[in-house]
Scaffold this motif. Sequence first.
Motif, PDB file in Angstrom:
ATOM      1  N   HIS A   1      -3.163   8.905  -0.356  1.00 29.00           N
ATOM      2  CA  HIS A   1      -3.286   7.492   0.014  1.00 29.00           C
ATOM      3  C   HIS A   1      -3.245   7.276   1.530  1.00 29.00           C
ATOM      4  O   HIS A   1      -3.716   6.259   2.024  1.00 29.00           O
TER       5      HIS A   1
ATOM      6  N   ILE B   1       0.858  -1.185   0.000  1.00 25.86           N
ATOM      7  CA  ILE B   1       0.000   0.000   0.000  1.00 25.86           C
ATOM      8  C   ILE B   1       0.889   1.227   0.000  1.00 25.86           C
ATOM      9  O   ILE B   1       2.076   1.145   0.318  1.00 25.86           O
ATOM     10  N   SER B   2       0.296   2.370  -0.338  1.00 22.19           N
ATOM     11  CA  SER B   2       1.024   3.627  -0.235  1.00 22.19           C
ATOM     12  C   SER B   2       0.471   4.406   0.947  1.00 22.19           C
ATOM     13  O   SER B   2      -0.725   4.360   1.223  1.00 22.19           O
TER      14      SER B   2
ATOM     15  N   THR C   1       0.174  -5.160  -5.630  1.00 22.50           N
ATOM     16  CA  THR C   1       0.418  -3.967  -4.825  1.00 22.50           C
ATOM     17  C   THR C   1      -0.453  -2.809  -5.312  1.00 22.50           C
ATOM     18  O   THR C   1      -1.102  -2.896  -6.364  1.00 22.50           O
ATOM     19  N   TRP C   2      -0.408  -1.718  -4.590  1.00 27.52           N
ATOM     20  CA  TRP C   2      -1.212  -0.541  -4.926  1.00 27.52           C
ATOM     21  C   TRP C   2      -0.865   0.031  -6.297  1.00 27.52           C
ATOM     22  O   TRP C   2      -1.675   0.715  -6.903  1.00 27.52           O
ATOM     23  N   THR C   3       0.343  -0.272  -6.802  1.00 30.60           N
ATOM     24  CA  THR C   3       0.741   0.225  -8.131  1.00 30.60           C
ATOM     25  C   THR C   3       0.250  -0.690  -9.249  1.00 30.60           C
ATOM     26  O   THR C   3       0.403  -0.358 -10.416  1.00 30.60           O
TER      27      THR C   3
ATOM     28  N   LYS D   1      -6.708   6.851   3.396  1.00 27.52           N
ATOM     29  CA  LYS D   1      -7.347   5.570   3.043  1.00 27.52           C
ATOM     30  C   LYS D   1      -6.647   4.416   3.763  1.00 27.52           C
ATOM     31  O   LYS D   1      -7.290   3.512   4.291  1.00 27.52           O
ATOM     32  N   ALA D   2      -5.317   4.461   3.812  1.00 27.40           N
ATOM     33  CA  ALA D   2      -4.567   3.419   4.516  1.00 27.40           C
ATOM     34  C   ALA D   2      -4.928   3.409   6.001  1.00 27.40           C
ATOM     35  O   ALA D   2      -5.125   2.337   6.582  1.00 27.40           O
TER      36      ALA D   2
END
Length: 181
Positions: free
Chosen positions: A48, A42-43, A158-160, A51-52
Motif C-alpha cells: 500500500h 489509507i494504509s 477507509t481503506w479497510t 500507492k499512497a
Amino acid sequence: MSGLRTMLSDGDLRLELLADHHVEPLRAACARDTEIWDIYPISMLGEHFDKAMEEFHATTSWVRFAVLWRDQVIGMSSYINPDTRNHVVEIGGTYIEPSARGAAGVNTRMKRLMIEHAFAQGYTRIEFRVDARNLRSQAAVRKLGAMHEGTLRRNRITWTGFVRDTCVFGLLREDWERSRA
C-alpha cells in the motif's frame, strides 16, 4: 499556500518538505507499526505504501512534511487544503512511529511548530479531523487547546472498507494566544 512550504525546526526536531530522499526512511518508519493503519483512512504498509505515495504526489492541495527527530525520519504530517481566502487550514495526515510517540514531546512540539507557522502566515483557524476510534489523537489535539466542534457521522470510507465517524476539532488564533499566555 506557498508561505506554508518551509522547513520548521525546534532543536532536535525538524519538519522538512517531503522529498524523494525521505521516501525509503518513511516506508521503514510506517512499517514499525502494523496495527495503527486499521484506523487510518489509507494504509502505508507493504504494497500500500507506493500507492499512497503516488496519491500524495498527485494531490497538490496538501503541504506534506517528513518529520525528523535526531536526524531520523520518524513520520509525517501535513497542512491540508489551505484556504487563504477564509484563513483556514487543516493539520493532519500525521503518523509518528511508536518509538517516538510520547518521547521528548515530539508530537506536541511538531504540532506547535505547525500551528505557530500557520498563524504567522495569516491563518486564523486550524482544523483537525480525527477518526472517532482514535482516542489518542483526540486527546493530543485537545491538549493543544482545540475544541471538539462536532462529529461527522459515517462520512468517510477507509481503506479497510470501514465507514468511520470523524471528530472535527477547531483551534482559533485567539484560543491559541490565550493558551500560550
